[in-house]
Motif scaffolding. Structure first.
Motif, short mmCIF file in Angstrom:
data_model
loop_
_atom_site.label_atom_id
_atom_site.label_comp_id
_atom_site.label_asym_id
_atom_site.label_seq_id
_atom_site.Cartn_x
_atom_site.Cartn_y
_atom_site.Cartn_z
N GLY A 391 0.76 -1.25 -0.08
CA GLY A 391 0.07 0.11 -0.08
C GLY A 391 0.88 1.29 -0.21
N ALA A 392 2.17 1.22 0.04
CA ALA A 392 3.00 2.41 0.05
C ALA A 392 2.93 3.12 -1.14
N HIS A 423 -6.10 -4.26 -0.21
CA HIS A 423 -5.74 -4.57 1.00
C HIS A 423 -5.36 -3.18 1.68
N SER A 424 -4.63 -2.11 0.93
CA SER A 424 -4.24 -0.94 1.63
C SER A 424 -3.91 0.24 0.67
N GLY A 425 -4.72 -0.01 -0.60
CA GLY A 425 -4.42 1.01 -1.70
C GLY A 425 -5.54 2.10 -1.65
N ILE A 426 -6.72 1.96 -1.21
CA ILE A 426 -7.74 2.67 -1.08
C ILE A 426 -7.68 3.93 -0.33
N ALA A 427 -7.00 3.88 0.79
CA ALA A 427 -6.93 4.84 1.72
C ALA A 427 -5.95 6.05 0.89
N PRO A 428 -4.79 5.64 0.32
CA PRO A 428 -3.93 6.55 -0.26
C PRO A 428 -4.55 7.10 -1.47
N LEU A 429 -5.59 6.57 -2.23
CA LEU A 429 -6.19 7.25 -3.39
C LEU A 429 -6.93 8.28 -2.88
N ILE A 430 -7.90 7.93 -1.73
CA ILE A 430 -8.52 8.84 -1.19
C ILE A 430 -7.93 10.31 -0.87
N ASP A 431 -6.73 9.95 -0.21
CA ASP A 431 -5.97 11.11 0.35
C ASP A 431 -5.43 12.09 -0.83
N ILE A 432 -5.23 11.29 -1.95
CA ILE A 432 -4.69 12.31 -3.17
C ILE A 432 -5.98 13.06 -3.66
#
Length: 588
Positions: A391-392, A423-432
């Protein structure tokens, strides 16, 4: 079923959990832990799931415990990092039904991005930890862990390492003790930690004292008296290594490595002249031994550990022997099987190849993620600039954009697989989107969890038992996040992929390009009729452009490239690159 079978440590853990009568098991695939959930799914009387990530798996399994069921959560060592926020609260709230956390560590980084020693998490969280040394112990220790969990009202760690997880030994079966879950107890003063947790802080220390006393008589902490010249303190797979190197020595074999039995350690050290602490990775046991003030009556210099044995990578009998005496030699298989050197490569026809060819061509800066697509970092693509952890990649790209938006913003691309995105890619896309970024993300949807062996995930429409279920619609999900520009491409269509990437990179807003084509190693893909391709020597201009797709089915060692019919799956990516029509399909 036979009463004895040859099982791996992971298979034995699944068997032990079933014999312990568990009701719920959750996990996220990750080597060396993956086979635990896969084997648990064979027991119809257990509710088993692949979760979207380790924290979700932990929370679901722990919720089952709070409801009164025995439950288990399984993950590799770095997965504990993901679940740590939830884990650290559970010593306060305790358990209802027994709750066991499997951490499968990977000394030697066989399939991991780092080498971390999760024994320290047991001390950090004040949670007991057991460590088996073979498959029989792996099965039995799971059952013991559930009993300890319910006796002391605490989650229990079961730690394995790669060798214990994957090595096989004979396991004797027992009957399962299946009982219904306990009745749910409404107890907010125990489970609403932010309000009442302070009252339970003292309980944690009192419980730790009781567990230290328990460790003194715990039957799996065993002393084997032999020669008093050398005494070895060890645990897990290192016990097997040390037994080969020190066959005549006395042993203190620790089945519970946290908390430690101080009186037993003192008694053992009093009885031997020279002490060796044999353990993989960090000096966890050695440091605890010294902190407890355990001394050898023959002098402090008679205790050796990491001054002799390395804290890097896996140990082995040869490494232990060499460290101890300087005479051992590392085993070499060079003379047994001649294996020509070769770099790691993507599979023939891998759909990720088309994306990486285009990204390389466009000279983008690419932040990657964990998955088989990490191989895009290697030649001929050289397409990845970073790969850190699950997710990084998307967050890393947005961080770069913040610093160099004017110069890099139009060249930044984050790539992420479908399983990792969930797993953990949705949250950073929301952040963008939330913070008005413009980074482009490529969701590499190959319809499976490719790297760990095709485990199911919420985008596939299948559960761990291959039952039909709802499949995530990525376009709708990403649209709901707020991304307006979404394009779906077939990575075998290089022209369309390049057009989609150029379009996305030209925008002054976040964009997602979904590269959608199933992994060629899925059984349904392999079952399709494929016609291989060949190079026509008379038309080939020896430009080697076809090699740029990085297909291992193409041999470029000669002037005219050669395509292996046995390996080619007929994706035609190489043919699309050829400007001289020198590559054609073989239909017969």
């Amino acid at each position: 079923m036979n009463s004895k079978q040859l099982l791996s440590g992971n298979e034995a853990i699944a068997r032990g959990a079933w014999e312990a009568g568990i009701h719920v098991a959750c996990g996220y695939p990750g080597t060396p832990s993956t086979e635990i959930i896969e084997n648990l799914a064979r027991y119809d009387d257990i509710d088993v799931e692949w979760s979207t990530n380790e924290k979700v798996a932990f929370d679901v399994a722990y919720g089952a415990s709070l409801a009164g069921a025995r439950s288990l959560v399984s993950m590799k060592h770095v997965g504990v990092n993901v679940a740590l926020d939830s884990l650290m609260v559970t010593p306060f709230s305790g358990v209802h039904g027994g709750f066991v956390v499997i951490t499968a560590d990977d000394p030697g980084m066989h399939s991991s991005q780092n080498e971390q020693d999760n024994r320290f998490f047991a001390k950090f969280a004040k949670i007991p930890m057991l460590e088996p040394s073979d498959s029989q112990e792996a099965k039995e220790f799971v059952k013991i862990a559930f009993d300890i969990s319910e006796q002391f009202d605490v989650p229990v760690f079961l730690r394995t390492t790669t060798r214990t997880s994957h090595s096989k030994s004979v396991v004797e079966f027992s009957e399962a003790k299946r009982t219904p879950p306990q009745k749910y107890k409404h107890d907010p003063q125990k489970y609403v930690v932010p309000i009442w947790g302070k009252r339970r802080r003292q309980n944690i220390e009192m419980r730790l004292k009781k567990m230290e006393e328990f460790a003194e008589t715990f039957p799996e902490n065993k002393i084997e008296w032999n020669s008093k010249k050398i005494g070895v303190i060890t645990s897990g797979i290192c016990y097997q290594y040390a037994k080969e190197v020190f066959p005549d020595a006395s042993f203190l074999k620790l089945g519970m490595i946290f908390p430690l039995p101080k009186k037993m350690l003192e008694w053992f050290c009093d009885g031997v002249e020279k002490i060796y602490v044999v353990e993989e990775l960090e000096p966890f046991l050695e440091e605890q031994l010294r902190l407890l003030g355990v001394k050898n009556p023959f002098g402090s210099l008679n205790l050796s550990g990491k001054d002799v044995f390395t804290n890097m990578f896996e140990l082995s009998p040869d490494i232990v022997q060499h460290a101890f005496s300087g005479n051992g030699e590392k085993k070499s298989f060079d003379n047994e099987i001649a294996i020509p050197p070769r770099p790691p490569v993507m599979c023939p026809g891998c759909p990720h190849s088309g994306v990486y060819f285009v990204l390389h061509k466009l000279k983008t800066v690419v932040t990657g993620d964990i998955g088989c697509y990490t191989l895009g970092a290697l030649p001929p693509f050289n397409a990845l600039d970073t790969t850190l952890c699950m997710g990084a990649g998307i967050g890393n790209a947005f961080g770069m954009e913040k610093v160099h938006r004017a110069t890099m913003g139009k060249k930044l691309v984050a790539v992420i697989g479908d399983s990792t995105f969930l797993h953990s890619g949705i949250a950073p896309l929301i952040d963008i989107v939330f913070n008005k970024g413009i980074t482009t993300v490529v969701l590499m949807d190959n319809s499976t969890t490719g790297m760990t062996g095709h485990q199911q995930h919420p985008g596939m429409g299948k559960t761990v038992r291959l039952e039909n279920t709802y499949a995530i619609n990525y376009e709708q999900l990403i649209s709901a996040i707020g991304v307006k520009h979404i394009r779906v491409v077939d990575p075998y269509d290089l022209e369309a992929t390049e057009t989609a990437m150029k379009e996305a990179l030209a925008l002054n807003e976040p964009a997602v390009v979904i590269s959608r084509r199933a992994c060629v190693l899925l059984e349904e893909e392999k079952a399709k009729t494929h016609y291989p391709y060949e190079v026509l020597g008379e038309l080939c201009e020896e430009c080697d452009l076809c090699l740029k797709i990085g297909c291992p089915a193409i041999d470029g060692s000669q002037a005219v490239p050669f395509i292996s019919k046995e390996r080619c799956i007929g994706c035609d990516l190489c043919a699309k690159l050829c400007n001289f029509d020198a590559i054609r399909m073989i239909e017969n």
